[in-house]
Design a protein around this motif. Structure first.
Motif, short mmCIF file in Angstrom:
data_model
loop_
_atom_site.label_atom_id
_atom_site.label_comp_id
_atom_site.label_asym_id
_atom_site.label_seq_id
_atom_site.Cartn_x
_atom_site.Cartn_y
_atom_site.Cartn_z
N GLY A 265 -6.28 -2.29 -5.72
CA GLY A 265 -6.33 -2.96 -4.42
C GLY A 265 -5.27 -2.40 -3.48
N ALA A 266 -4.06 -2.20 -3.99
CA ALA A 266 -2.98 -1.69 -3.14
C ALA A 266 -3.32 -0.30 -2.61
N ALA A 267 -3.93 0.54 -3.47
CA ALA A 267 -4.26 1.91 -3.04
C ALA A 267 -5.38 1.89 -2.00
N LEU A 268 -6.35 0.98 -2.16
CA LEU A 268 -7.46 0.95 -1.22
C LEU A 268 -7.05 0.43 0.15
N THR A 269 -6.06 -0.48 0.19
CA THR A 269 -5.69 -1.09 1.46
C THR A 269 -4.48 -0.42 2.09
N LEU A 270 -4.13 0.75 1.59
CA LEU A 270 -2.95 1.46 2.08
C LEU A 270 -3.04 1.68 3.59
N GLY A 271 -2.03 1.19 4.33
CA GLY A 271 -1.97 1.45 5.76
C GLY A 271 -2.99 0.72 6.60
N LEU A 272 -3.64 -0.30 6.05
CA LEU A 272 -4.64 -1.03 6.84
C LEU A 272 -4.02 -2.21 7.54
N ARG A 273 -4.68 -2.64 8.64
CA ARG A 273 -4.25 -3.87 9.31
C ARG A 273 -4.39 -5.03 8.32
N GLY A 274 -3.43 -5.91 8.32
CA GLY A 274 -3.52 -7.11 7.47
C GLY A 274 -3.76 -6.78 6.01
N GLY A 275 -3.12 -5.69 5.54
CA GLY A 275 -3.34 -5.25 4.17
C GLY A 275 -2.98 -6.31 3.13
N ARG B 236 4.69 -3.34 -2.35
CA ARG B 236 5.75 -2.36 -2.62
C ARG B 236 5.25 -1.13 -3.36
N LEU B 237 4.11 -1.27 -4.03
CA LEU B 237 3.69 -0.25 -5.00
C LEU B 237 3.54 1.12 -4.34
N PHE B 238 2.77 1.19 -3.25
CA PHE B 238 2.55 2.49 -2.61
C PHE B 238 3.01 2.55 -1.16
N ALA B 239 3.19 1.39 -0.53
CA ALA B 239 3.36 1.38 0.93
C ALA B 239 4.58 2.19 1.38
N ASN B 240 5.74 1.98 0.72
CA ASN B 240 6.94 2.69 1.16
C ASN B 240 6.80 4.20 0.98
#
Lengths: 247, 224
Positions: free
Chosen positions: B151-161, B72-76
């Motif tokens: 971690g959330a920022a690095l995996t933003l928008g990745l497959r299987g984040g 939830r942190l950055f994805a939305n």
């Protein structure tokens, strides 16, 4: 004034041929050193009076675990170089080192288990060092999983570099926390620290093996870096020329 | 706008968004409760054993719940373009990133602290240990949000984040787990919890100083 232009070697094309010439030497050094090291370890070194023959696994175990930790630091140094100077080659070296580091971590854990069974009577003990090595293995896996999940090479490079740096800052914190946890939770298990000081011949064998693993790691990382370069630069002029000359 | 105004505006926005989607907050909270309740079913109802395990189990559950809420942190904000707008504002990224992490902790960390004593009672922790458990969570859960944000920022928008973020973040959570669960153990065994709590506090200070910069770098990498 410095005459050597180091940036010249940061060009993938130059590096590709340079690495190609260096790899056989490193592999040869690794082979020669491991023959010497294993000869010292398995023939010359005397049997340990406490642990018997099973101690001889340290000639593989200790060099593997030393190098597994060292490679993570080297990876982080390449990551810092890459982020600071924006050199693609640094990132490539970083990515090339990770699988070797993970493999050596695994070897260290595996041989540690093989040594632990006859010595401690258990394949696995939640010893501080074993546990930190396991966590190091997780850090390598996380790094590689992140790079594998990103399709854009530029983003993969930078994201990997950042997580490598975050990891390297955390490694000492993790190590000391695990050590503390271990001393509080369970009684003293056999520790290498407490063993009587090691015979010179054993130490020699271990150091020679450490150099052998080191040379192997360099050779493996360079070959992997060459593959990465070819993959990334497949559309460039010099790769096309290289392929033509090979045909 | 001054720094404080920016942070408070951001906090109000994040909290309002969380209030509008109460389900998300509750899901994480119930996940925490369910995971902790699974352990007695797995290891058996032996009171003595559960009392020994209690602190560790609650802490492991908190780790997993915190990790689950990182999406939830950055994805939305990434999906609807808010994140790009935030990056374009003149406010230094470290400021609003700290604000966002603070809001994330208030929404996903604070509920865990409030529910934890109930779980602690189920495991038969002593009253003193319950207080220590809450206090250790108070110091520890912000660290989980801070480290998790990287971690959330690095995996933003990745497959299987989601799975990837757990691989990246869980090993880094280990010191928090050790000190947090160690504090509860210390209180239970009478050794005292001060040493563990002090270490947890120092980890919090270190994470608070360093991680917003790492998150800012990670967001730049993921957004370019």
């Amino acid at each position: 004034m410095s005459s050597a232009n180091w940036y010249k070697y940061s060009s993938p094309a130059t590096f590709y041929s340079l690495a190609g010439r260096m790899i056989p030497w490193f592999y040869a050094a690794a082979a020669v050193l491991s023959v010497i090291g294993l000869y010292i370890g398995f023939v010359l070194a005397p049997t340990d009076f406490q642990q018997g023959e099973s101690y001889r696994i340290i000639f593989i175990h200790v060099p593997a675990s030393w190098m597994s930790m060292f490679i993570y630091v080297v990876m982080a140094v390449w990551a810092a170089f890459g982020l600071a100077f924006n050199t693609r080659l640094s990132f490539m070296m970083m990515s090339a080192l990770a699988p070797t580091g993970a493999m050596l971590t695994f070897v260290a854990l595996w041989t540690g288990a093989l040594w632990g069974k006859p010595t401690w009577g258990a394949w696995w003990v939640w010893d501080a060092r074993l546990t930190s090595e396991l966590i190091l293995f997780f850090l390598y896996i996380g790094f590689m999983a992140l790079q594998a999940a990103i399709d854009d090479p530029r983003r993969a490079d930078r994201a990997g570099a950042l997580i490598a740096l975050v990891g390297v800052i955390n490694v000492p914190i993790i190590y000391f926390s695990v050590r503390w946890w271990n001393t509080l939770h369970q009684g003293a298990s056999v520790s290498v620290n407490k063993a009587p000081s090691m015979a010179t011949i054993m130490l020699t064998g271990m150091l020679v093996m450490a150099f052998a693993v080191w040379m192997y790691a360099i050779a493996a990382a360079l070959s992997r870096a060459r593959s990465i370069i070819l993959e990334r630069e497949r559309n460039s002029q010099w790769v096309a020329q290289l392929l033509e000359s090979k045909e | 706008m001054s720094t404080l105004q920016t942070v408070s505006a951001l906090l109000r926005r994040e909290l309002m968004l969380a209030m509008r989607r109460r389900g998300d907050v509750l899901t994480v909270l119930f996940f925490f409760v369910i995971v902790a309740s699974l352990f007695p079913l797995g290891v058996g109802p032996d009171t003595q054993l559960l009392r020994l395990m209690g602190g560790g189990v609650v802490w492991v559950s908190a780790l997993l719940a915190a990790m689950l809420s990182l999406g939830r942190l950055f994805a939305n904000d990434h999906a609807d373009g808010t994140l790009e707008q935030l990056i374009l504002t003149p406010t230094p990224p470290v400021i609003w990133i700290t604000g966002k992490i603070l809001a994330h902790w208030m929404v996903s960390g604070v509920p865990l602290i409030l529910v934890a004593p109930v779980l602690g009672i189920q495991f038969g922790l002593s009253n003193e240990a319950l207080v220590v458990l809450m206090f250790s969570l108070l110091l520890g859960t912000p660290v989980l949000s801070l480290i998790g944000a990287v971690g959330a920022a690095l995996t933003l928008g990745l497959r299987g984040g989601g799975v990837l973020v757990s691989l990246l973040v869980l090993p880094l959570y280990i010191p928090v787990l050790i000190f947090g669960a160690g504090a509860v153990d210390g209180a239970m065994s009478g050794l005292g919890a001060e040493a563990h709590l002090s270490l947890l506090g120092s980890v919090l200070i270190l994470a608070f100083m360093l991680t917003p910069w790492a998150v800012s770098a990670a967001l730049r990498i993921s957004m370019e």
